[in-house]
Enzyme design. Sequence first.
Site, mmCIF file in Angstrom:
data_model
loop_
_atom_site.group_PDB
_atom_site.id
_atom_site.type_symbol
_atom_site.label_atom_id
_atom_site.label_comp_id
_atom_site.label_asym_id
_atom_site.label_seq_id
_atom_site.Cartn_x
_atom_site.Cartn_y
_atom_site.Cartn_z
ATOM 1 N N ARG A 94 0.825 -1.238 0.000
ATOM 2 C CA ARG A 94 0.000 0.000 0.000
ATOM 3 C C ARG A 94 0.842 1.264 0.000
ATOM 4 O O ARG A 94 0.402 2.329 0.406
ATOM 5 C CB ARG A 94 -0.977 0.025 1.180
ATOM 6 C CG ARG A 94 -1.972 -1.108 1.145
ATOM 7 C CD ARG A 94 -3.192 -0.811 1.990
ATOM 8 N NE ARG A 94 -4.112 -1.919 1.928
ATOM 9 C CZ ARG A 94 -4.057 -2.971 2.734
ATOM 10 N NH1 ARG A 94 -3.133 -3.017 3.677
ATOM 11 N NH2 ARG A 94 -4.911 -3.950 2.601
ATOM 12 N N LYS A 153 3.578 11.440 -11.022
ATOM 13 C CA LYS A 153 2.751 10.616 -11.912
ATOM 14 C C LYS A 153 3.477 9.293 -12.120
ATOM 15 O O LYS A 153 4.635 9.279 -12.562
ATOM 16 C CB LYS A 153 2.551 11.300 -13.261
ATOM 17 C CG LYS A 153 1.414 12.285 -13.282
ATOM 18 C CD LYS A 153 1.111 12.723 -14.721
ATOM 19 C CE LYS A 153 -0.026 13.723 -14.745
ATOM 20 N NZ LYS A 153 -0.253 14.265 -16.099
ATOM 21 N N GLU A 201 11.149 18.465 -24.238
ATOM 22 C CA GLU A 201 10.373 18.873 -23.055
ATOM 23 C C GLU A 201 10.870 20.222 -22.537
ATOM 24 O O GLU A 201 10.123 20.980 -21.923
ATOM 25 C CB GLU A 201 10.471 17.806 -21.945
ATOM 26 C CG GLU A 201 10.100 16.390 -22.374
ATOM 27 C CD GLU A 201 8.646 16.207 -22.812
ATOM 28 O OE1 GLU A 201 7.779 17.005 -22.402
ATOM 29 O OE2 GLU A 201 8.378 15.262 -23.587
ATOM 30 N N LYS A 216 8.430 23.014 -13.803
ATOM 31 C CA LYS A 216 7.605 21.822 -13.555
ATOM 32 C C LYS A 216 7.095 21.814 -12.118
ATOM 33 O O LYS A 216 5.929 21.505 -11.844
ATOM 34 C CB LYS A 216 8.425 20.567 -13.871
ATOM 35 C CG LYS A 216 7.737 19.247 -13.527
ATOM 36 C CD LYS A 216 6.830 18.727 -14.620
ATOM 37 C CE LYS A 216 5.887 17.637 -14.122
ATOM 38 N NZ LYS A 216 6.042 16.366 -14.743
ATOM 39 N N GLU A 273 -3.868 17.332 -11.568
ATOM 40 C CA GLU A 273 -4.425 17.724 -12.870
ATOM 41 C C GLU A 273 -5.948 17.828 -12.809
ATOM 42 O O GLU A 273 -6.666 17.280 -13.636
ATOM 43 C CB GLU A 273 -3.981 16.707 -13.946
ATOM 44 C CG GLU A 273 -3.933 17.317 -15.328
ATOM 45 C CD GLU A 273 -3.249 16.441 -16.361
ATOM 46 O OE1 GLU A 273 -2.192 15.851 -16.068
ATOM 47 O OE2 GLU A 273 -3.783 16.342 -17.459
ATOM 48 N N ARG A 290 -1.987 21.602 -14.757
ATOM 49 C CA ARG A 290 -0.996 20.605 -15.152
ATOM 50 C C ARG A 290 -1.202 20.121 -16.591
ATOM 51 O O ARG A 290 -0.254 19.684 -17.254
ATOM 52 C CB ARG A 290 -1.040 19.434 -14.159
ATOM 53 C CG ARG A 290 0.140 18.517 -14.277
ATOM 54 C CD ARG A 290 0.299 17.603 -13.071
ATOM 55 N NE ARG A 290 1.415 16.701 -13.298
ATOM 56 C CZ ARG A 290 1.994 15.963 -12.375
ATOM 57 N NH1 ARG A 290 1.562 16.005 -11.136
ATOM 58 N NH2 ARG A 290 3.003 15.170 -12.673
ATOM 59 N N ASN A 313 0.954 19.223 -21.510
ATOM 60 C CA ASN A 313 0.721 18.382 -22.689
ATOM 61 C C ASN A 313 0.820 19.148 -23.989
ATOM 62 O O ASN A 313 0.430 18.628 -25.049
ATOM 63 C CB ASN A 313 -0.654 17.714 -22.587
ATOM 64 C CG ASN A 313 -0.663 16.693 -21.484
ATOM 65 O OD1 ASN A 313 0.248 15.871 -21.391
ATOM 66 N ND2 ASN A 313 -1.645 16.771 -20.613
ATOM 67 N N HIS A 360 1.616 17.316 -27.113
ATOM 68 C CA HIS A 360 1.517 15.877 -26.849
ATOM 69 C C HIS A 360 0.288 15.225 -27.481
ATOM 70 O O HIS A 360 0.318 14.035 -27.781
ATOM 71 C CB HIS A 360 1.556 15.604 -25.334
ATOM 72 C CG HIS A 360 2.947 15.688 -24.772
ATOM 73 N ND1 HIS A 360 3.710 16.830 -24.845
ATOM 74 C CD2 HIS A 360 3.729 14.763 -24.152
ATOM 75 C CE1 HIS A 360 4.884 16.612 -24.278
ATOM 76 N NE2 HIS A 360 4.933 15.366 -23.864
ATOM 77 N N HIS A 397 1.616 12.176 -29.303
ATOM 78 C CA HIS A 397 1.218 10.807 -28.938
ATOM 79 C C HIS A 397 0.583 10.094 -30.130
ATOM 80 O O HIS A 397 0.775 8.891 -30.326
ATOM 81 C CB HIS A 397 0.226 10.823 -27.770
ATOM 82 C CG HIS A 397 0.881 11.059 -26.439
ATOM 83 N ND1 HIS A 397 0.194 11.483 -25.330
ATOM 84 C CD2 HIS A 397 2.166 10.933 -26.041
ATOM 85 C CE1 HIS A 397 1.020 11.608 -24.314
ATOM 86 N NE2 HIS A 397 2.231 11.283 -24.716
ATOM 87 N N HIS A 447 10.251 9.549 -28.329
ATOM 88 C CA HIS A 447 9.167 10.379 -27.801
ATOM 89 C C HIS A 447 9.387 11.864 -28.124
ATOM 90 O O HIS A 447 8.498 12.540 -28.658
ATOM 91 C CB HIS A 447 9.059 10.174 -26.283
ATOM 92 C CG HIS A 447 8.025 11.031 -25.638
ATOM 93 N ND1 HIS A 447 6.667 10.848 -25.826
ATOM 94 C CD2 HIS A 447 8.138 12.121 -24.824
ATOM 95 C CE1 HIS A 447 5.997 11.770 -25.153
ATOM 96 N NE2 HIS A 447 6.863 12.563 -24.530
HETATM 97 N N1 GLY Z 1 4.413 14.866 -17.913
HETATM 98 C C1 GLY Z 1 3.220 15.555 -17.650
HETATM 99 C C2 GLY Z 1 2.927 15.700 -16.206
HETATM 100 O O1 GLY Z 1 3.745 15.398 -15.381
HETATM 101 O O2 GLY Z 1 1.859 16.109 -15.863
#
Ligand code: GLY
Length: 365
Positions: free
Chosen positions: A121, A143, A185, A225, A235, A242, A246, A249, A253, A266
Site C-alpha cells: 500500500r 505521476k 520537453e 515543472k 491535474e 498541469r 501536454n 503531446h 502521442h 518520444h
Molecule cells: N508529464 C506531464 C505531467 O507530469 O503532468
Amino acid sequence: MSSIHTVTVETALSTYPIRIGSGLRSELEKQLEELVASGAKLAALVDAGVQPSIKEVLGNLLDDIPTMTIPSGEKSKSLSQYEEVLDFLAAQRLDRGGILLAIGGGVVGDLGGFAAASYMRGIRFIQIPTTVLAMVDSSIGGKTGVNIDAGKNLVGAFHQPIAVYADIEFLHTLSEREFVSGLAEIIKHGMLADRALFDKLLDQPITSSRDDCLAEIIKWNCEIKAAVVKADEKELAGSGGRALLNLGHTFGHAIENVAGYGDYLHGEAIGIGLAAASRLSEKLGFIAKDDVDLSIQAVSGLGLPTHLKEPLSIDALYTAMTRDKKVKSGVIRFVVMKEIGRAGTIESADADLVREIWRSVGAVD
Ligand code: GLY
C-alpha cells in the site's frame, strides 16, 4: 567542480528536493546510509541501457543493494513487468519501511514509482533520472503508472518520491539522438510557461550534454515543472493547470501511436507535435505567423524534427487522437499557446482545421 542546484517540490502531502549537477554520488550515498541506519531496506530498479554506466556514474553504490534490471523501452511499462517488480520486492523482503531506487528514464521512473505506490500500500522511493526528459519532467510530480492495451498510462497512481537526484553525468552516456530527444520537453516548457527560457534556447540552442549552461537550464525547467505541480498536483484544474504540460503531446502521442512506438523517439514526435500545436495556435488567432516561425526555429534549432519523416494517414492520426486518455466525452482537449511563454487549454477544435494542421506537418489524406 560545477555547482549543485536544488529545486524544492511542494505538494499537498509532501515536500522533497531535486538535486541537480555533476557528481551527486557521494551525496546520494550519504542519504542512503542514513536511511539504512534508520532501519530501511533498499532495492533498486535499473534500466538495462543504463546498467553499463552505473559504475562510471555511481561507483560501487549499488554493490550491496539488490538490483533488478528492467529491459529498455516502453514495453516494460506493462502489467507483467509491474508484477515482476512486485515479486522482486517481495523476494527481497522489503517491508513498509523499504525504499525503492528507480534509476533510468521515464519508463523505469513510472514503473518503479507505481510499484512503490502500490507495494504494501505504498513505500518510499527515490528517482534517479538518467535522461533529459526524466530529469525535467517525468521524475517530478508523482505521476506513476503502466500502459495497458487500451492506451498509455491508463493504470497508475500519484505517488511522490522522497528525493530526485538528477546527475548530469548520466547524460554523457546517452546517444546524441536520445539526448536531443529529451530537449523537446525543455523547449516545450519555454513555449508554455516562460518566454525568457524560450528566447535563451532560441539564441543559444543546447548542443551537447557538456554545455556549460546545461545544469542551469535543467534547474530552470525543474522550477517550471515544480510550480505547475504545486498549483495543480492531480491535474484537476478546470482549465490550464498541469494539463498545459501536454503542449504538443496530443499530436505527438498520435504520431507515436500510428508510426509504432520506436520509429520516433518520444521527443522527436513531440518536436513535430509542438510545430503542429503552434500552427493550431495561429489558426485559432492566438499567435502570429512570426511566432509560429520562431517556435519552429527554436524546436529545429535543438536538432528536433518539425515534420514527419514519412507521410502518415490523417484518418489514422485523428483516430489515435480520439483515443488519448485526455479525451473527455469524445472531445479532444488541445493545449495552445496564447502567446509564446503562455499556454491555455481549449475544449475542442474544428475537425477540418485539425486535418489541415496534420497536413502542414506532412500527413496525408
Ligand atoms: N508529464 C506531464 C505531467 O507530469 O503532468
